[in-house]
Design an enzyme around this catalytic site. Structure first.
Site, short mmCIF file in Angstrom:
data_model
loop_
_atom_site.label_atom_id
_atom_site.label_comp_id
_atom_site.label_asym_id
_atom_site.label_seq_id
_atom_site.Cartn_x
_atom_site.Cartn_y
_atom_site.Cartn_z
N SER A 21 -22.02 25.30 118.27
CA SER A 21 -21.50 24.29 119.20
C SER A 21 -22.44 24.11 120.40
O SER A 21 -22.94 25.09 120.96
CB SER A 21 -20.12 24.74 119.69
OG SER A 21 -19.67 23.90 120.73
N ILE A 75 -25.58 25.38 131.08
CA ILE A 75 -25.27 23.94 130.98
C ILE A 75 -23.92 23.66 131.64
O ILE A 75 -23.75 22.68 132.34
CB ILE A 75 -25.25 23.51 129.49
CG1 ILE A 75 -26.55 23.90 128.78
CG2 ILE A 75 -24.97 22.02 129.35
CD1 ILE A 75 -27.77 23.13 129.15
N CYS A 134 -13.97 31.61 128.39
CA CYS A 134 -13.78 31.27 129.80
C CYS A 134 -12.51 31.93 130.34
O CYS A 134 -11.63 32.31 129.57
CB CYS A 134 -13.71 29.76 129.97
SG CYS A 134 -12.12 29.11 129.54
#
Ligand code: FMN
Length: 302
Positions: A21, A75, A134
């Site tokens: 991904s 990113i 996360c």
């Protein structure tokens, strides 16, 4: 070229090579290469970059640092958000000649539930990958770093979809096999690993300041391959569901190593930045040189 079809969570693939991904922008590649991309698509299943509920700008620049054997990226998951993805990207990704897996990430169980329900309602989507690297803003725990947090998340999401749910494990966890097992017991159909390892680079001007705008980032590429292989081997021992292995795969031989270690399929990430056709080359090398030799495709399906 002889291909070796595999069945991943009930989805037929022409071969075992996915993309990691966020490492291959199929929409930009189509703009650059036109329909040739569709004729020679480098992967057997396309995994979207991770989407979130709200649009995100991503992290402040600089966002990339090259290491001696790979890179560090920060990113920060820039994306159009769920609605922008469904309206803008999904129709284009649906034109790809391979099954589509959509990667989702939320900052709470509610956000992930909303994402899974929305993505699951679309026929174009064959599989859903949960990026659990996360923190849950409600508990402060990285969702995929703790087995009980991962189990609670899967218990919430499992009833929302009949599509296969892949849990993408973070290597920044104390015990990835325990997290994989918790995901399996709570209804995950597969696990994928590894995501990037936390890393840092300092500014080359000698000031001692971090180079990356976000301070730290995720290390990927050949530098992480040995770690990824060890984690894929130990997770494969711990669970019966399919394991998708990735981390620094650059050749058919690397891919064969991950399959030998117990993976049912592999993904190519950083290698696609140097050569957008790396996925095709790796698939061809695997089929030609290593798959037969090691008897990796004897069973045909997983
Ligand atoms: C530039 C970049 C962007 C990435 N974006 C995502 C992402 O959006 N979602 C995700 O789950 N993993 C993301 N990853 C992690 C990759 O999918 C993969 O797990 C990792 O890079 C290890 O594979 P590799 O060494 O072959 O790159 C990203 C990696 C890179 C290098």
């Amino acid at each position: 070229m002889t291909r070796h079809p595999v069945t991943l969570c009930g989805v037929e693939l022409q071969g075992p090579v996915l993309n990691g991904s966020g490492t291959f922008d199929a929409i930009a590649a189509r703009r650059a290469f036109g329909d040739e991309l569709l004729e020679k698509f480098p992967f057997d299943c396309f995994v979207s970059k991770t989407i979130t509920i709200a649009p995100r700008q991503g992290n402040p620049p600089p966002r990339l640092w090259e290491t001696p054997a790979g890179m560090i990226n920060s990113i920060g998951l820039p994306n159009k958000g769920l609605n922008g993805f469904l309206a803008g990207d999904l129709p284009q990704l649906a034109e790809l000649p391979v099954p589509l897996c959509v990667s989702v990430m939320g900052f709470s169980h509610d956000e992930l539930a909303q994402l899974v329900a929305a993505v699951s309602s679309r026929d174009e989507v064959a599989l859903i990958e949960l990026n659990v690297s996360c923190p849950n803003v409600e508990t402060g725990t990285i969702m995929g770093a703790d087995p009980s947090e991962t189990a609670r998340l899967l218990e919430r999401l499992r009833p929302l979809t009949e599509k296969p749910l892949i849990v993408k494990l973070t290597p920044n966890a104390t015990d990835p096999p325990a997290v994989a097992k918790a995901a399996e017991e709570a209804g995950a159909d597969a696990v994928s690993l590894i995501n990037t390892l936390r890393g840092m680079a300092l500014h080359p001007d000698g000031s001692g300041r971090p180079w990356l705008g976000a301070g730290t980032g995720g290390v990927s590429g050949p530098a992480v391959r040995a770690i990824a292989l060890a984690q894929v081997a130990s997770v494969s021992q711990a669970v019966a569901i399919p394991v998708i292995g990735m981390g620094g795969i650059e050749s058919g031989r690397d891919a064969a190593d991950f399959l030998s270690a117990g993976a049912s399929a592999i993904a190519v990430g950083t290698a696609s930045f140097r050569d957008p056709a790396a996925g095709s080359r790796i698939g061809a090398e695997l089929a030609a040189d290593f798959g037969q030799e090691r008897g990796l495709f004897a069973a045909g399906a997983h």
